[in-house]
Enzyme design. Structure first.
Site, PDB file in Angstrom:
ATOM      1  N   ALA A 158       0.864  -1.188   0.000  1.00  0.00           N
ATOM      2  CA  ALA A 158       0.000   0.000   0.000  1.00  0.00           C
ATOM      3  C   ALA A 158       0.895   1.230   0.000  1.00  0.00           C
ATOM      4  O   ALA A 158       2.101   1.123   0.185  1.00  0.00           O
ATOM      5  CB  ALA A 158      -0.894  -0.006   1.233  1.00  0.00           C
ATOM      6  N   LYS A 159       0.336   2.373  -0.227  1.00  0.00           N
ATOM      7  CA  LYS A 159       1.101   3.623  -0.164  1.00  0.00           C
ATOM      8  C   LYS A 159       0.108   4.769  -0.071  1.00  0.00           C
ATOM      9  O   LYS A 159      -1.037   4.637  -0.518  1.00  0.00           O
ATOM     10  CB  LYS A 159       1.959   3.799  -1.419  1.00  0.00           C
ATOM     11  CG  LYS A 159       3.145   4.708  -1.233  1.00  0.00           C
ATOM     12  CD  LYS A 159       4.360   3.965  -0.669  1.00  0.00           C
ATOM     13  CE  LYS A 159       5.555   4.866  -0.479  1.00  0.00           C
ATOM     14  NZ  LYS A 159       6.765   4.105  -0.160  1.00  0.00           N
ATOM     15  N   GLY A 160       0.558   5.892   0.485  1.00  0.00           N
ATOM     16  CA  GLY A 160      -0.330   7.042   0.586  1.00  0.00           C
ATOM     17  C   GLY A 160       0.423   8.326   0.321  1.00  0.00           C
ATOM     18  O   GLY A 160       1.656   8.335   0.256  1.00  0.00           O
TER      19      GLY A 160
END
Ligand code: NAD
Length: 424
Positions: A113-115
């Site tokens: 995941a990444k944000g």
């Protein structure tokens, strides 16, 4: 039969385009699992959020934020949060996908995941930074959690921001959920060894690669680009093992000393003013000369896209350790392979950071904290096992370590996908 994604327009060299071509390259090695490969070419979930805050001058400002969960077949999503004015959904998608590959390559029980938020944090006051962090955390709070998706620091985010994220999430769920983020300060459930973990992982994979190449680390000449968290720690560990750090480049310039730079003196100067302030310790040379310096090992630990085709032609290194993410352009990768230069790719070489983040998460759940020796021994074991498996795959198929890393990782992810089956 699958529809193309409508919300991104990747090009050959854009981050998502690069990732897609990396996946396409491993399809021939996936056997029957190849029928599931489309699952890697689209994110499981992508959330775009509006982040409004009241600025110190009383105006209301809106920022665009993202959290992308690329794949969670093997466990909760894991990946950092980036605060940068140029962050885009497409970039965050690619970074989340690379986290899926990285966590699978070192066999951690995570997905990717990444944000990010499109903001220049240097233009915010501390109070505004706290507000934007807390509102963003609350907005993505509907999809993150200790068992679903665990953010961490990335570009322009740090332990303080992780502490605010942990507190905001905890306030919203009515408890103290230390396991919702990693990279926290030590007294808030952080882990010993996290700060040096990525540089240590570069050293561990480099030491094993050198051993397999028959290269003696004692006296080996090393050139390091980027002398921050990753580069300086890796350089120190190689120097302790007897290597000579003959060239260092950072954003201020390049310093060379063929007898080996004195790191005990260089590091404090570099941390304060940059490497060129250490004039008494070596020769300051033009930046492009860094790539000509006679060396056995090259460690790019700064930015992406640094090893171009031209630089790949001139380097004298026999081993490249990718501390940075994406430092080698695809054309340069092919040139290095043709010239017999071994590249330990980023998705394994710099995976020490996410590995100790995993240790932090495990320690938070048990509320029992390990000493630094235990962390380092476990990190060493995980990185060695991962590299050895990838090496065997590369030997078996006669492919580069990069393609082998993707093959091993994609097989693990798609095997999990197949065994879980499709719901409903
Ligand atoms: P950092 O900010 O601590 O250090 C970056 C270094 O790069 C600094 O020495 C800086 O002077 C140098 N630099 C910046 N621009 C440069 C330029 N144009 N030319 C030469 N040098 C330049 O960052 P870091 O945490 O060491 O990260 C370095 C790389 O490693 C990044 O690609 C990052 O994504 C990657 N990485 C970091 C971690 C981690 O845990 N820190 C984990 C995985 C990957």
């Amino acid at each position: 039969m699958s529809e193309k994604l409508s919300f991104v327009s990747p090009t050959a060299n854009s981050p998502w385009g690069t990732y897609l071509s990396q996946v396409d390259r491993v399809v021939p090695y996936l056997g029957p699992l190849a029928r599931w490969v489309e699952t890697l070419k689209r994110p499981k979930r992508a959330l775009i959020v509006d982040v409004p805050i009241e600025m110190d001058d009383g105006t209301i400002a809106h920022f665009e934020g993202y959290r992308v969960q690329h794949n969670m077949s093997r466990g909760p999503g894991k990946g950092g949060v980036r605060f940068h004015p140029d962050v885009t959904l497409e970039e965050v998608m690619a970074l989340s996908a690379w986290m899926t590959i990285k966590t699978a390559a070192v066999n951690l029980p995570y997905g990717g995941a990444k944000g990010g938020i499109r903001v220049d944090p240097k233009k915010l006051s501390l109070q505004e930074l706290e507000k934007i962090t807390r509102r963003y955390t609350s907005e993505i709070g509907i999809i993150i959690g200790p068992h679903t998706d665990i953010p961490a620091p990335d570009v322009n985010t740090n332990g303080q921001i992780m502490a605010w994220m942990m507190d905001t999430y905890s306030m919203n769920v009515g408890g103290t959920a230390t396991g919702v983020v990693t990279g926290k300060p030590l007294h808030l459930g952080g882990s010993l060894g996290r700060v040096k973990a990525t540089g240590r992982g570069v050293f561990v994979t480099g030491r094993e690669a050198a051993r397999r190449l028959g290269m003696d680390l004692r006296g080996a000449r090393i050139a390091v680009q980027g002398f921050g968290n990753v580069g300086s720690v890796a350089a120190e560990l190689f120097a302790e093992a007897g290597a000579k750090i003959v060239a260092v480049q950072d954003h201020t310039g390049t310093i060379v000393n063929t007898n080996g730079l004195d790191l005990a003196k260089l590091i404090p100067v570099a941390n304060k003013e940059g490497v060129v302030a250490f004039k008494s310790g070596g020769d300051i040379v033009p930046n492009e000369d860094f790539w000509n310096v006679a060396c056995d090992i090259l460690i790019p630990a700064a930015l992406e896209g640094q090893i171009t085709a031209e630089r790949a032609q001139k380097t004298t290194a026999k081993l490249v350790l990718e501390g940075a993410n994406g430092p080698t352009v695809p054309q340069a990768d092919d040139i290095l392979a043709e010239r017999g230069v071994l590249v330990v790719p980023d998705v394994i070489c710099n995976a020490g950071g996410v590995t100790v983040s995993y240790f932090e998460w495990v320690q938070d759940f048990s509320s029992f904290f390990w000493d630094e020796d235990e962390i380092n021994v476990r990190l060493d074991r995980i990185m060695m096992n991962a590299l050895n498996q990838i090496w065997d795959t590369a030997d078996k198929h006669k492919i580069t370590l990069r393609t082998a890393t993707y093959a091993v990782a994609c097989e693990r992810i798609l095997m999990a996908r197949q065994e879980r089956g499709l719901y409903p």
